[in-house]
Scaffold this motif. Structure first.
Motif, PDB file in Angstrom:
ATOM      1  N   UNK A  10       0.830  -1.198   0.000  1.00 41.62           N
ATOM      2  CA  UNK A  10       0.000   0.000   0.000  1.00 41.62           C
ATOM      3  C   UNK A  10       0.874   1.260   0.000  1.00 41.62           C
ATOM      4  N   UNK A  11       0.429   2.343  -0.628  1.00 36.79           N
ATOM      5  CA  UNK A  11       1.232   3.570  -0.657  1.00 36.79           C
ATOM      6  C   UNK A  11       1.083   4.461   0.562  1.00 36.79           C
ATOM      7  N   UNK A  12       0.214   4.112   1.494  1.00 43.30           N
ATOM      8  CA  UNK A  12      -0.110   5.053   2.557  1.00 43.30           C
ATOM      9  C   UNK A  12       0.700   4.806   3.825  1.00 43.30           C
ATOM     10  N   UNK A  13       0.113   4.360   4.914  1.00 41.90           N
ATOM     11  CA  UNK A  13       0.767   4.426   6.218  1.00 41.90           C
ATOM     12  C   UNK A  13       1.896   3.420   6.366  1.00 41.90           C
ATOM     13  N   UNK A  14       2.556   3.454   7.523  1.00 40.36           N
ATOM     14  CA  UNK A  14       3.759   2.664   7.763  1.00 40.36           C
ATOM     15  C   UNK A  14       3.487   1.190   8.028  1.00 40.36           C
ATOM     16  N   UNK A  15       2.232   0.772   8.070  1.00 42.62           N
ATOM     17  CA  UNK A  15       1.964  -0.670   8.080  1.00 42.62           C
ATOM     18  C   UNK A  15       2.454  -1.306   6.788  1.00 42.62           C
ATOM     19  N   UNK A  16       2.376  -0.538   5.687  1.00 45.45           N
ATOM     20  CA  UNK A  16       2.758  -1.041   4.367  1.00 45.45           C
ATOM     21  C   UNK A  16       2.062  -2.371   4.073  1.00 45.45           C
ATOM     22  N   UNK A  17       0.748  -2.371   4.217  1.00 43.26           N
ATOM     23  CA  UNK A  17      -0.045  -3.585   4.034  1.00 43.26           C
ATOM     24  C   UNK A  17       0.218  -4.222   2.669  1.00 43.26           C
ATOM     25  N   UNK A  38       2.118 -10.990   6.493  1.00 50.67           N
ATOM     26  CA  UNK A  38       1.705 -11.231   7.878  1.00 50.67           C
ATOM     27  C   UNK A  38       1.170 -10.015   8.618  1.00 50.67           C
ATOM     28  N   UNK A  39       1.484  -8.810   8.178  1.00 48.92           N
ATOM     29  CA  UNK A  39       1.044  -7.638   8.935  1.00 48.92           C
ATOM     30  C   UNK A  39      -0.454  -7.412   8.799  1.00 48.92           C
ATOM     31  N   UNK A  40      -0.999  -7.552   7.592  1.00 51.94           N
ATOM     32  CA  UNK A  40      -2.444  -7.303   7.419  1.00 51.94           C
ATOM     33  C   UNK A  40      -3.227  -8.529   7.017  1.00 51.94           C
ATOM     34  N   UNK A  41      -2.560  -9.618   6.624  1.00 47.45           N
ATOM     35  CA  UNK A  41      -3.229 -10.881   6.265  1.00 47.45           C
ATOM     36  C   UNK A  41      -4.393 -10.644   5.303  1.00 47.45           C
ATOM     37  N   UNK A  42      -4.213  -9.738   4.389  1.00 45.85           N
ATOM     38  CA  UNK A  42      -5.235  -9.468   3.378  1.00 45.85           C
ATOM     39  C   UNK A  42      -6.134  -8.303   3.696  1.00 45.85           C
ATOM     40  N   UNK A  43      -6.265  -7.930   4.956  1.00 41.77           N
ATOM     41  CA  UNK A  43      -7.168  -6.833   5.325  1.00 41.77           C
ATOM     42  C   UNK A  43      -6.623  -5.505   4.808  1.00 41.77           C
ATOM     43  N   UNK A  44      -7.525  -4.650   4.330  1.00 39.87           N
ATOM     44  CA  UNK A  44      -7.166  -3.323   3.838  1.00 39.87           C
ATOM     45  C   UNK A  44      -8.187  -2.313   4.338  1.00 39.87           C
ATOM     46  N   UNK A  45      -7.714  -1.108   4.658  1.00 42.14           N
ATOM     47  CA  UNK A  45      -8.652  -0.040   5.000  1.00 42.14           C
ATOM     48  C   UNK A  45      -9.184   0.584   3.714  1.00 42.14           C
ATOM     49  N   UNK A  46     -10.090   1.537   3.844  1.00 41.87           N
ATOM     50  CA  UNK A  46     -10.677   2.171   2.668  1.00 41.87           C
ATOM     51  C   UNK A  46      -9.654   2.862   1.804  1.00 41.87           C
ATOM     52  N   UNK A  47      -8.631   3.449   2.424  1.00 40.86           N
ATOM     53  CA  UNK A  47      -7.595   4.118   1.641  1.00 40.86           C
ATOM     54  C   UNK A  47      -6.841   3.112   0.786  1.00 40.86           C
ATOM     55  N   UNK A  48      -6.485   1.974   1.391  1.00 40.16           N
ATOM     56  CA  UNK A  48      -5.772   0.956   0.633  1.00 40.16           C
ATOM     57  C   UNK A  48      -6.613   0.369  -0.479  1.00 40.16           C
ATOM     58  N   UNK A  49      -7.883   0.090  -0.193  1.00 41.02           N
ATOM     59  CA  UNK A  49      -8.762  -0.503  -1.208  1.00 41.02           C
ATOM     60  C   UNK A  49      -8.920   0.396  -2.429  1.00 41.02           C
ATOM     61  N   UNK A  50      -8.926   1.711  -2.202  1.00 42.27           N
ATOM     62  CA  UNK A  50      -9.170   2.654  -3.296  1.00 42.27           C
ATOM     63  C   UNK A  50      -7.887   3.276  -3.844  1.00 42.27           C
ATOM     64  N   UNK A  51      -6.717   2.748  -3.417  1.00 43.62           N
ATOM     65  CA  UNK A  51      -5.454   3.383  -3.789  1.00 43.62           C
ATOM     66  C   UNK A  51      -5.251   3.468  -5.299  1.00 43.62           C
TER      67      UNK A  51
END
Length: 742
Positions: A10-17, A38-51
């Motif tokens: 993901x381009x956004x926060x430091x989780x780097x999902x 392993x950090x997000x196991x597939x889960x994404x927030x709205x920002x990541x989903x719409x990146x």
């Protein structure tokens, strides 16, 4: 480019999902889940989903722009680059190298951050470089380095969080700022652990807590000292750990004992029973952690505040042991790597110090220059922005939008306008780009390959998944072309892997050693934790007291950070990376952690009769940082269409404001107007504004640039304000008086 899915981040926060990006036949791209990370196991927030929506040519820059007749108009790349090189060269000739400034960003890849720092010091010869990561976790970095001898956001993987006994989360609303991480804290509680949240607001994160402490903004230092006082008074210190693994305890203990519970209650508004409950929850289990974010860090005493929380960990033996320790939740996507490799005013690649002769010699040899030719440390981020138009006459800016994100933003905007020349490299036409003399359209996350370093210290490979629109070039290509125009033909390759290979050599032997990391290993092993030297240390000489290679474990407890097993390598075996730091010794000369004696002091600006309230700022779940990209996504704008002023019902009643009424927030630096949002989840003496928007609702028009004396972090989290209720067409209003209570 084919239409296969590319695993990336993901381009956004430091989780780097982790996510998969697939080009669509009709154009554009699709983001889908990537369960293997392993950090997000597939889960994404709205920002990541719409990146992927920001990849569209309809919302981003696709042609260079140059100022002509007062307007930005399309131009060729040759014209734009010539104009930048000519202006930088002219200013340097007339005013000297330090009249040139460079301002970077915490979203730049490691390769870009490295190349930008090298460009500033080798091509321009200027000391005047810093980046917006100074506004992120610089206080935590300074405190961590002071205490442990090394700064890495988290000294352990996030997967350790559910397995500890208690977490104190200070000044983080991670349910909104990095939603996929919330599951680690939910699992903590499911496993019988407890969560304490420290925040002046009852946020979505605070609602998940076993105990919510709501201190007055700017008093986190007193709160931490009050907890340490109780730890000492109740005999809960770990004397063996203090004796064997720390130094400086007598002075730190004496300072803490001046902060008795009733005194701390008066300062913070947190009751003595709550203080005692927090100590009981933290000290009862065998392991515990303290994690801080921008709340305690973005203060004019942020370094000491974080230091006080570290003291609490050290005094109770909650550091340098499994499932325990202090960590910082980095905010920006590459906030960690961005400062490790040279775009910070006082640092060289590998987290080396610019004023260290040995560090200068090492890096200068890699760069093929004389160490004496490297400039010394320059100004910190706000100080650099404040100097624009004065000592600093021209600025090259990459990946930042200080017109919205900097404190005292109206003043910063004025300084930007006063420059002789401003060049901006960005994906979108940001508010800062609108002020530029030249704007260059550059590639973004899914259109380029490069590495980032997550909040865990895990170095990751972001892979190119889609082609950039015609007319767009990478930041590395920009630096390559500018260096050539300014007389440096070699040393600035446009290929990111070639840059990374040089970064490996430059970082070798430094605190942030990447020399054992390669693109191939990152792809095969799902990332590697630094330090990761080119060869492993002997088993009895693990670097900086980290897990030695023989027992280094990744998220699944295997020898590889990915948990998938490490591929065979020629002898000697490759270093497996270092998921967990300090288990045997700290990274100080004698291996001991350092207590630092600190005492409560007031914020840089306290309320008074004219400005009787406190403003604190932060983020909302649907927007990111200055909003330059997320404000271009319809779904995110629908969820968070604009700024607001959050205030307590008692304060709203005193003001005569109803939900949705326009409210003016006024500080000594300016005035912002936004609709009222009334909630009992905030202290009556405090108001909150998110900082994602420009214009009349710009929260950073109000914020105070008072700087921490060590980290040079501005005091975003606390400033004195007054409120005015506004009618639909009124320009004035009626001021709210002081509000007592907590």
């Amino acid at each position: 480019m084919d239409t296969a899915a590319t695993p990336t981040h993901c381009p956004y926060c430091a989780l780097q999902c982790g996510m998969n990006v697939t080009p669509l036949p009709q154009g554009g791209a699709e983001v889908t889940e990537r369960p293997d990370f392993p950090v997000n196991r597939g889960a994404l927030c709205g920002k990541g989903r719409t990146a992927a929506e920001v990849l569209s040519p309809a919302v981003r820059l696709t042609s260079p722009l140059v100022r002509s007749g007062g307007r930005l108009v399309p131009a060729s790349w040759a014209e734009a680059l010539d104009r930048i090189a000519g202006a930088l060269g002219s200013v340097r000739e007339r005013h000297g190298a330090d009249a040139l400034g460079v301002f970077g960003g915490g979203g730049l890849t490691n390769e870009k951050a490295y190349a930008l720092g090298k460009f500033a010091r080798v091509v321009l010869g200027t000391s005047q470089i810093d980046y917006n990561g100074r506004f992120c976790m610089s206080s935590a970095a300074a405190a961590g380095t002071r205490a442990f001898g090394l700064d890495r956001g988290l000294p352990f993987p996030l997967e350790d969080v559910p397995r500890t006994g208690c977490v104190i989360l200070v000044g983080s609303n991670l349910a909104e700022t990095m939603p996929p991480s919330l599951r680690f804290f939910s699992e903590l509680r499911e496993n019988g652990g407890t969560l304490i949240v420290v925040d002046p607001r009852r946020t979505r994160t605070a609602e998940q807590a076993d105990l919510h402490l709501a201190p007055r903004p700017g008093t986190d230092l007193a709160l931490a000292l009050g907890l340490l006082h109780l730890v000492v008074a109740e005999g809960r210190t770990d004397e063996e750990f203090i004796r064997e693994r720390t130094a400086g305890w007598p002075e730190a203990r004496a300072a803490a004992m001046g902060h008795w519970p009733e005194y701390v209650e008066r300062i913070t508004g947190v009751s003595v029973p709550q203080l005692r409950e927090a100590v009981e929850l933290f000290c009862a289990p065998e392991s515990a952690m303290v994690l801080t974010a921008r709340g305690p860090e973005q203060q004019s005493k942020g370094t000491d505040t974080v230091g006080a929380w570290i003291n609490l960990c050290l005094a109770t033996g909650r550091a340098g042991r499994p499932l325990s320790g202090y960590g910082c939740l980095t905010g920006q996507g590459n906030g960690q790597g961005g400062r490790e490799h040279g775009q910070k005013a006082d640092q060289l690649p590998g987290y080396r110090k610019l004023d260290d002769p040995a560090a200068r010699r090492h890096v200068a040899e890699v760069w093929g220059v004389d160490p004496d030719a490297l400039p010394g440390p320059g100004r910190s981020a706000y100080e650099l922005l404040d100097a624009l138009g004065g000592d600093v006459r021209a600025l090259l800016l990459m990946g930042s939008n200080p017109v919205v994100s900097a404190p005292r933003a109206a003043h910063v905007e004025e300084r930007l306008r006063s420059l002789d020349f401003l060049a901006v490299c960005d994906v979108v036409r940001s508010e800062t780009a609108e002020l530029a003399d030249v704007v260059l359209p550059v590639t973004q996350w899914a259109e380029e390959t490069g590495t980032t370093t997550s909040l865990e210290g895990r170095v990751l490979l972001r892979r190119r998944a889609v082609a950039a629109p015609p007319g767009v070039r990478s930041d590395l290509e920009v630096l390559h072309a500018l260096a050539a125009r300014l007389g440096v033909e070699k040393g600035f390759p446009a290929d990111p892997e070639e840059v990374f290979e040089e970064l490996r050599r430059a970082s070798a032997g430094g605190p942030a050693d990447y020399s054992g990391i390669t693109y191939r290993r990152l792809a095969e092993e799902n990332g590697l934790f630094w330090p990761c030297p080119a060869q492993p240390a002997p088993e009895d000489e693990s670097p900086s007291g980290n897990e030695s290679p023989s027992r280094s474990a990744g998220p699944s407890g295997s020898a590889s950070p990915s948990g998938n097993g490490r591929p065979a390598h020629a002898e000697p075996p490759a270093h497996p990376g270092t998921p967990r730091l300090f288990l045997d010794r700290f990274a100080t000369g004698d291996g001991r952690a350092r207590f630092v004696a600190v005492a409560h002091r007031a914020a840089a600006e306290e309320p008074d009769a004219e400005y009787p309230l406190l403003l604190t700022t932060g983020r909302v779940v649907a927007q990111y940082q200055s909003g330059a990209q997320t404000r271009r996504v319809p779904e995110l704008n629908a969820a968070a269409p604009g700024p607001f002023v959050e205030l307590h019902p008692r304060l709203a009643a005193r003001l005569g404001a109803a939900e949705g009424d326009p409210v003016a927030v006024v500080s000594r630096r300016g005035r912002a107007v936004a609709p009222a949002r009334i909630t009992s989840g905030i202290r009556p003496d405090t108001v909150f504004m998110p900082f994602h928007w420009p214009g009349e609702g710009r929260a950073n028009t109000l914020t105070n640039p008072g700087l921490d004396p060590v980290s040079r972090m501005p005091e975003f989290k606390s400033c004195a304000v007054r409120l005015e209720a506004l009618g639909p067409r009124e320009q004035g209003g009626r001021a709210a008086g002081p509000v007592s209570g907590g």
